[in-house]
Each structure stands twice: as structure tokens, then as C-alpha cells.
Design a protein around this motif. Structure first.
Motif, mmCIF file in Angstrom:
data_model
loop_
_atom_site.group_PDB
_atom_site.id
_atom_site.type_symbol
_atom_site.label_atom_id
_atom_site.label_comp_id
_atom_site.label_asym_id
_atom_site.label_seq_id
_atom_site.Cartn_x
_atom_site.Cartn_y
_atom_site.Cartn_z
ATOM 1 N N PRO A 107 57.338 56.778 70.466
ATOM 2 C CA PRO A 107 57.305 56.227 69.105
ATOM 3 C C PRO A 107 55.948 56.425 68.410
ATOM 4 O O PRO A 107 55.907 56.683 67.208
ATOM 5 C CB PRO A 107 57.620 54.747 69.312
ATOM 6 C CG PRO A 107 58.481 54.728 70.533
ATOM 7 C CD PRO A 107 57.908 55.805 71.421
ATOM 8 N N SER A 108 54.864 56.321 69.152
ATOM 9 C CA SER A 108 53.551 56.506 68.519
ATOM 10 C C SER A 108 53.355 57.951 68.065
ATOM 11 O O SER A 108 52.723 58.201 67.032
ATOM 12 C CB SER A 108 52.422 56.080 69.457
ATOM 13 O OG SER A 108 52.394 56.889 70.610
ATOM 14 N N GLU A 109 53.902 58.903 68.800
ATOM 15 C CA GLU A 109 53.793 60.304 68.388
ATOM 16 C C GLU A 109 54.661 60.582 67.159
ATOM 17 O O GLU A 109 54.283 61.371 66.286
ATOM 18 C CB GLU A 109 54.161 61.230 69.551
ATOM 19 C CG GLU A 109 53.082 61.225 70.620
ATOM 20 C CD GLU A 109 53.527 61.832 71.930
ATOM 21 O OE1 GLU A 109 52.745 62.602 72.501
ATOM 22 O OE2 GLU A 109 54.645 61.538 72.384
ATOM 23 N N TRP A 110 55.813 59.933 67.080
ATOM 24 C CA TRP A 110 56.635 60.064 65.877
ATOM 25 C C TRP A 110 55.903 59.483 64.671
ATOM 26 O O TRP A 110 55.940 60.040 63.576
ATOM 27 C CB TRP A 110 57.996 59.390 66.061
ATOM 28 C CG TRP A 110 58.966 60.223 66.822
ATOM 29 C CD1 TRP A 110 59.423 60.002 68.096
ATOM 30 C CD2 TRP A 110 59.593 61.425 66.377
ATOM 31 N NE1 TRP A 110 60.299 61.001 68.459
ATOM 32 C CE2 TRP A 110 60.428 61.885 67.418
ATOM 33 C CE3 TRP A 110 59.544 62.161 65.208
ATOM 34 C CZ2 TRP A 110 61.195 63.036 67.327
ATOM 35 C CZ3 TRP A 110 60.305 63.315 65.097
ATOM 36 C CH2 TRP A 110 61.119 63.747 66.148
ATOM 37 N N GLN A 111 55.221 58.345 64.860
ATOM 38 C CA GLN A 111 54.462 57.748 63.763
ATOM 39 C C GLN A 111 53.331 58.679 63.332
ATOM 40 O O GLN A 111 53.063 58.837 62.139
ATOM 41 C CB GLN A 111 53.902 56.389 64.188
ATOM 42 C CG GLN A 111 53.254 55.635 63.051
ATOM 43 C CD GLN A 111 54.227 55.364 61.914
ATOM 44 O OE1 GLN A 111 55.329 54.872 62.125
ATOM 45 N NE2 GLN A 111 53.828 55.673 60.690
ATOM 46 N N PHE A 112 52.671 59.309 64.293
ATOM 47 C CA PHE A 112 51.624 60.285 63.985
ATOM 48 C C PHE A 112 52.208 61.449 63.184
ATOM 49 O O PHE A 112 51.596 61.928 62.228
ATOM 50 C CB PHE A 112 50.996 60.784 65.292
ATOM 51 C CG PHE A 112 49.863 61.748 65.098
ATOM 52 C CD1 PHE A 112 48.588 61.300 64.800
ATOM 53 C CD2 PHE A 112 50.083 63.110 65.209
ATOM 54 C CE1 PHE A 112 47.541 62.201 64.620
ATOM 55 C CE2 PHE A 112 49.050 64.012 65.026
ATOM 56 C CZ PHE A 112 47.775 63.553 64.734
ATOM 57 N N ALA A 113 53.399 61.887 63.539
ATOM 58 C CA ALA A 113 54.050 62.991 62.827
ATOM 59 C C ALA A 113 54.407 62.583 61.392
ATOM 60 O O ALA A 113 54.245 63.382 60.461
ATOM 61 C CB ALA A 113 55.302 63.436 63.576
ATOM 62 N N ILE A 114 54.854 61.356 61.194
ATOM 63 C CA ILE A 114 55.169 60.883 59.843
ATOM 64 C C ILE A 114 53.897 60.837 58.999
ATOM 65 O O ILE A 114 53.885 61.274 57.847
ATOM 66 C CB ILE A 114 55.859 59.503 59.890
ATOM 67 C CG1 ILE A 114 57.267 59.644 60.466
ATOM 68 C CG2 ILE A 114 55.904 58.864 58.507
ATOM 69 C CD1 ILE A 114 57.943 58.327 60.751
ATOM 70 N N THR A 115 52.826 60.319 59.577
ATOM 71 C CA THR A 115 51.555 60.285 58.863
ATOM 72 C C THR A 115 51.085 61.698 58.539
ATOM 73 O O THR A 115 50.560 61.956 57.454
ATOM 74 C CB THR A 115 50.498 59.545 59.698
ATOM 75 O OG1 THR A 115 51.013 58.270 60.063
ATOM 76 C CG2 THR A 115 49.208 59.365 58.928
ATOM 77 N N THR A 116 51.310 62.624 59.447
ATOM 78 C CA THR A 116 50.957 64.019 59.200
ATOM 79 C C THR A 116 51.786 64.592 58.052
ATOM 80 O O THR A 116 51.289 65.397 57.263
ATOM 81 C CB THR A 116 51.146 64.854 60.488
ATOM 82 O OG1 THR A 116 50.359 64.263 61.530
ATOM 83 C CG2 THR A 116 50.714 66.291 60.285
ATOM 84 N N ALA A 117 53.018 64.167 57.927
ATOM 85 C CA ALA A 117 53.852 64.608 56.795
ATOM 86 C C ALA A 117 53.249 64.143 55.474
ATOM 87 O O ALA A 117 53.263 64.880 54.481
ATOM 88 C CB ALA A 117 55.278 64.088 56.948
ATOM 89 N N LEU A 118 52.687 62.943 55.454
ATOM 90 C CA LEU A 118 52.044 62.449 54.240
ATOM 91 C C LEU A 118 50.774 63.251 53.936
ATOM 92 O O LEU A 118 50.470 63.532 52.768
ATOM 93 C CB LEU A 118 51.737 60.961 54.366
ATOM 94 C CG LEU A 118 52.949 60.055 54.611
ATOM 95 C CD1 LEU A 118 52.520 58.602 54.754
ATOM 96 C CD2 LEU A 118 53.986 60.218 53.525
ATOM 97 N N VAL A 119 50.051 63.634 54.981
ATOM 98 C CA VAL A 119 48.880 64.493 54.808
ATOM 99 C C VAL A 119 49.328 65.860 54.292
ATOM 100 O O VAL A 119 48.700 66.446 53.404
ATOM 101 C CB VAL A 119 48.090 64.633 56.136
ATOM 102 C CG1 VAL A 119 46.992 65.674 56.023
ATOM 103 C CG2 VAL A 119 47.514 63.290 56.563
#
Length: 152
Positions: free
Chosen positions: A77-89
Motif C-alpha cells: 500500500p505504501s508503494e501504491w501511495q508513492f505511485a499516486i503521489t508520483t502521478a501528481l508530480v
């Protein structure tokens, strides 16, 4: 007369043993599991205040590709959250924010989006084992049934 300099090290301590991490082999199959949804809007701050903008369609296309990489099967789940944040970047970079482009490059390395970054992460895609199909029995006709009953 004494030799100058530090005392020589024991030869058994000269080289460290390789502490490399083993390769993670992942079947080269598109990830089909549960994928978190991207938010509809992104909020950013500038001199004029806080703004809310809808995510760019390119960001959604990027997410469709990233969220279906084969090694996503190993994400927590933490890696998915990192990926979502990366999408915003990514969305910020698409809109011309150069600082976001640098951050995006670093984050995409962590996600393993390219062959080179997967190599650095020691992730290897392997072809899945072929599924052995059951061999169908040949069609039986009337003649086969008669031969079975009466022999040759």
C-alpha cells in the motif's frame, strides 16, 4: 628500522564479500489486480494563492501504463501511495513545471518504469511458463466402435 605508514591489513579482510541483493523475477504479464484510483483534482500553491486543477488526460494515460506494469504485483500500500503521489508530480511536470520534471525522473527510477531502472532495482521480467494444453482425443467414428467390439 620501522616501515612508515599504517600496518597492512589481514588479506582475508581486504575484499568484502558481495552483498548484492538477489534478482526478483516477475512473470512478464500485465498486472490485473486492484489498482487505486487517481484523484480527480490536484491542488497547488503559487504567489496568487491555492489553486485546484483537474488532472491532465496525459496523467491518466500515464497512470494506466504505470499501474499495470508486471512488477506492480509486489507493491505494498505504501508503494501504491508513492505511485499516486508520483502521478501528481507527473501532472505538474506535464504542465511545464521544470522542478517537477526533475523530481519525476527520480521517482520514476524508484518505481522501475524503465529497463535500466528495473535493472538497478534488480527486477527481471521472465516469460511465464507455457500452459500445457490437454491433448484432445481423436474423434471416434462408427468404424472405431465396431473394431473395438469385434476386434480386427
Amino acid at each position: 628500522m620501522a616501515i612508515r605508514g599504517p600496518k597492512p591489513k589481514d588479506s582475508s579482510r581486504l575484499h568484502q564479500k558481495s552483498r548484492s541483493q538477489p534478482w526478483t523475477e516477475v512473470p512478464n504479464v500485465r498486472y490485473a489486480g486492484k489498482v487505486p484510483r487517481l484523484p480527480i483534482y490536484r491542488v497547488f500553491q503559487d504567489r496568487e494563492g491555492q489553486h485546484r486543477v483537474k488532472l491532465d488526460p496525459m496523467t491518466r494515460s500515464w497512470w494506466k501504463v504505470i499501474s499495470r506494469m508486471p512488477h506492480c504485483i509486489n507493491w505494498t500500500p505504501s508503494e501504491w501511495q508513492f505511485a499516486i503521489t508520483t502521478a501528481l508530480v507527473y501532472d505538474s511536470a506535464v504542465r511545464g513545471n521544470n522542478a517537477a520534471a526533475v523530481e519525476l525522473r527520480n521517482r520514476e527510477k524508484v518505481l522501475g518504469t524503465t529497463l535500466e531502472s528495473r535493472r538497478d532495482l534488480r527486477i527481471r521480467y521472465v516469460d511465464p511458463a507455457p500452459q500445457l494444453a490437454a491433448v484432445p482425443e481423436p474423434a471416434r467414428g462408427k468404424r472405431d466402435e465396431l473394431e473395438e467390439l469385434y476386434g480386427d
